[in-house]
Design a protein around this motif. Structure first.
Motif, PDB file in Angstrom:
ATOM      1  N   ARG A   7      39.888  42.094  51.895  1.00 38.20           N
ATOM      2  CA  ARG A   7      40.274  40.718  52.118  1.00 38.20           C
ATOM      3  C   ARG A   7      38.950  40.071  52.565  1.00 38.20           C
ATOM      4  NH1 ARG A   7      44.776  41.156  54.520  1.00 38.20           N
ATOM      5  NH2 ARG A   7      45.876  40.119  52.974  1.00 38.20           N
ATOM      6  N   PRO A  49      52.960  39.324  47.441  1.00 39.95           N
ATOM      7  CA  PRO A  49      51.840  38.238  48.129  1.00 39.95           C
ATOM      8  C   PRO A  49      50.330  38.285  47.350  1.00 39.95           C
ATOM      9  CG  PRO A  49      52.133  39.695  49.493  1.00 39.95           C
ATOM     10  CD  PRO A  49      53.152  40.325  48.652  1.00 39.95           C
ATOM     11  N   ASN A  50      50.142  39.406  46.631  1.00 42.46           N
ATOM     12  CA  ASN A  50      49.038  39.763  46.073  1.00 42.46           C
ATOM     13  C   ASN A  50      48.784  39.556  44.748  1.00 42.46           C
ATOM     14  OD1 ASN A  50      47.726  40.272  48.688  1.00 42.46           O
ATOM     15  ND2 ASN A  50      48.602  42.279  48.561  1.00 42.46           N
ATOM     16  N   ALA A  52      50.038  36.710  41.230  1.00 43.23           N
ATOM     17  CA  ALA A  52      50.314  35.566  40.862  1.00 43.23           C
ATOM     18  C   ALA A  52      50.293  35.417  39.261  1.00 43.23           C
ATOM     19  CB  ALA A  52      49.551  34.157  41.412  1.00 43.23           C
ATOM     20  N   HIS A  74      50.936  28.086  42.479  1.00 50.07           N
ATOM     21  CA  HIS A  74      49.859  29.095  42.807  1.00 50.07           C
ATOM     22  C   HIS A  74      48.656  28.383  42.871  1.00 50.07           C
ATOM     23  CE1 HIS A  74      52.927  32.497  42.668  1.00 50.07           C
ATOM     24  NE2 HIS A  74      53.342  31.997  41.333  1.00 50.07           N
ATOM     25  N   VAL A  76      44.718  29.940  42.656  1.00 52.78           N
ATOM     26  CA  VAL A  76      44.150  31.196  42.420  1.00 52.78           C
ATOM     27  C   VAL A  76      42.409  30.789  42.587  1.00 52.78           C
ATOM     28  CG1 VAL A  76      43.818  33.055  41.063  1.00 52.78           C
ATOM     29  CG2 VAL A  76      46.163  32.018  41.150  1.00 52.78           C
ATOM     30  N   LYS A 107      45.754  37.596  49.270  1.00 49.59           N
ATOM     31  CA  LYS A 107      46.183  36.454  49.786  1.00 49.59           C
ATOM     32  C   LYS A 107      45.163  35.986  51.128  1.00 49.59           C
ATOM     33  CE  LYS A 107      49.956  34.491  48.698  1.00 49.59           C
ATOM     34  NZ  LYS A 107      50.427  33.672  47.452  1.00 49.59           N
ATOM     35  N   GLY A 111      47.127  30.444  51.877  1.00 45.97           N
ATOM     36  CA  GLY A 111      48.061  30.654  51.071  1.00 45.97           C
ATOM     37  C   GLY A 111      47.582  30.807  49.485  1.00 45.97           C
ATOM     38  N   ALA A 112      46.387  30.451  49.404  1.00 44.12           N
ATOM     39  CA  ALA A 112      45.643  30.701  48.205  1.00 44.12           C
ATOM     40  C   ALA A 112      45.488  32.243  47.915  1.00 44.12           C
ATOM     41  CB  ALA A 112      44.499  30.083  47.973  1.00 44.12           C
ATOM     42  N   LEU A 113      45.310  32.657  46.603  1.00 38.64           N
ATOM     43  CA  LEU A 113      45.211  33.964  46.118  1.00 38.64           C
ATOM     44  C   LEU A 113      43.822  34.085  45.981  1.00 38.64           C
ATOM     45  CD1 LEU A 113      46.490  36.759  45.656  1.00 38.64           C
ATOM     46  CD2 LEU A 113      46.575  35.938  43.151  1.00 38.64           C
TER      47      LEU A 113
END
Length: 199
Positions: A7, A49-50, A52, A74, A76, A107, A111-113
């Motif tokens: 992360r 959550p990881n 999309a 989503h 991304v 994530k 909230g974006a990936l």
């Protein structure tokens, strides 16, 4: 790489850090990886959550806006550290609005990936070969006709779990195969990356 380190790495990449590594460092970019089983959750309705998936509706800088098949929206981020597959490993500039997308990453707080791997237009078909002609396999996928295009220098066959080879002469009409490839959006055609067959 522990999830907190991953992360932190992806956060720095999204926010303009200089670290550069790809999904090959964080996990495989092999197309089969896109179809890896989702995480196990006690709530069967919970989304990973990881991850999309969906169709790309807009591209703004390095941000992809994606409309999921479940109607989820989503965002991304594709960074210098994101590995991109579109029939073969490629670069961000090959991604287009209208393409289908699978992405795995981390994530972000907004909230974006932040994607460590993106697979564009990837398909995984179980099908029967109905005809073979020059550079094409005609396939029946659950009653739907699909044309599979052989791409010189890319398409390979795997026979009975042997290493992939470019020789497709072992494919036979009437036999069932598994095809990993890249969909040509809004058509019934795919470019074939790998076809798996028994002999």
């Amino acid at each position: 790489m522990p999830s907190t380190d991953r992360r932190r790495f992806l956060s720095s990449a999204v926010l303009g850090g200089t670290a550069v590594a790809g999904a090959t460092a964080l996990g495989s970019l092999a197309p089969e990886t896109a179809f890896a089983a989702p995480r196990i959750d006690l709530d069967p309705g919970a989304r990973d959550p990881n991850f999309a998936e969906g169709r790309i509706t807009a591209i703004s800088g390095s941000l992809l806006k994606v409309s999921g098949s479940d109607k989820a929206l989503h965002r991304v981020y594709v960074t210098h550290g994101t590995s991109v597959w579109k029939l073969r490993p490629t670069t961000f500039d090959e991604i287009k609005v209208g393409d289908g997308l699978y992405a795995r990453g981390v994530k972000m707080p907004d909230g974006a990936l932040a994607a460590d791997a993106v697979w564009v237009n990837i398909v995984n078909l179980d099908a029967a070969i109905t005809a073979i002609d020059s550079g094409r396999l005609h396939l029946d996928h659950h009653g739907n006709k699909v044309v599979g295009h052989v791409v010189t220098g890319t398409t390979a066959a795997v026979y009975n779990h042997t290493p992939a080879i470019s020789d497709l002469s072992g494919l036979q009409v009437g036999k069932h195969v598994k095809v990993i490839g890249a969909w040509r959006p809004d058509t019934n055609e795919v470019d074939i990356a790998t076809v798996y067959a028994g002999i």
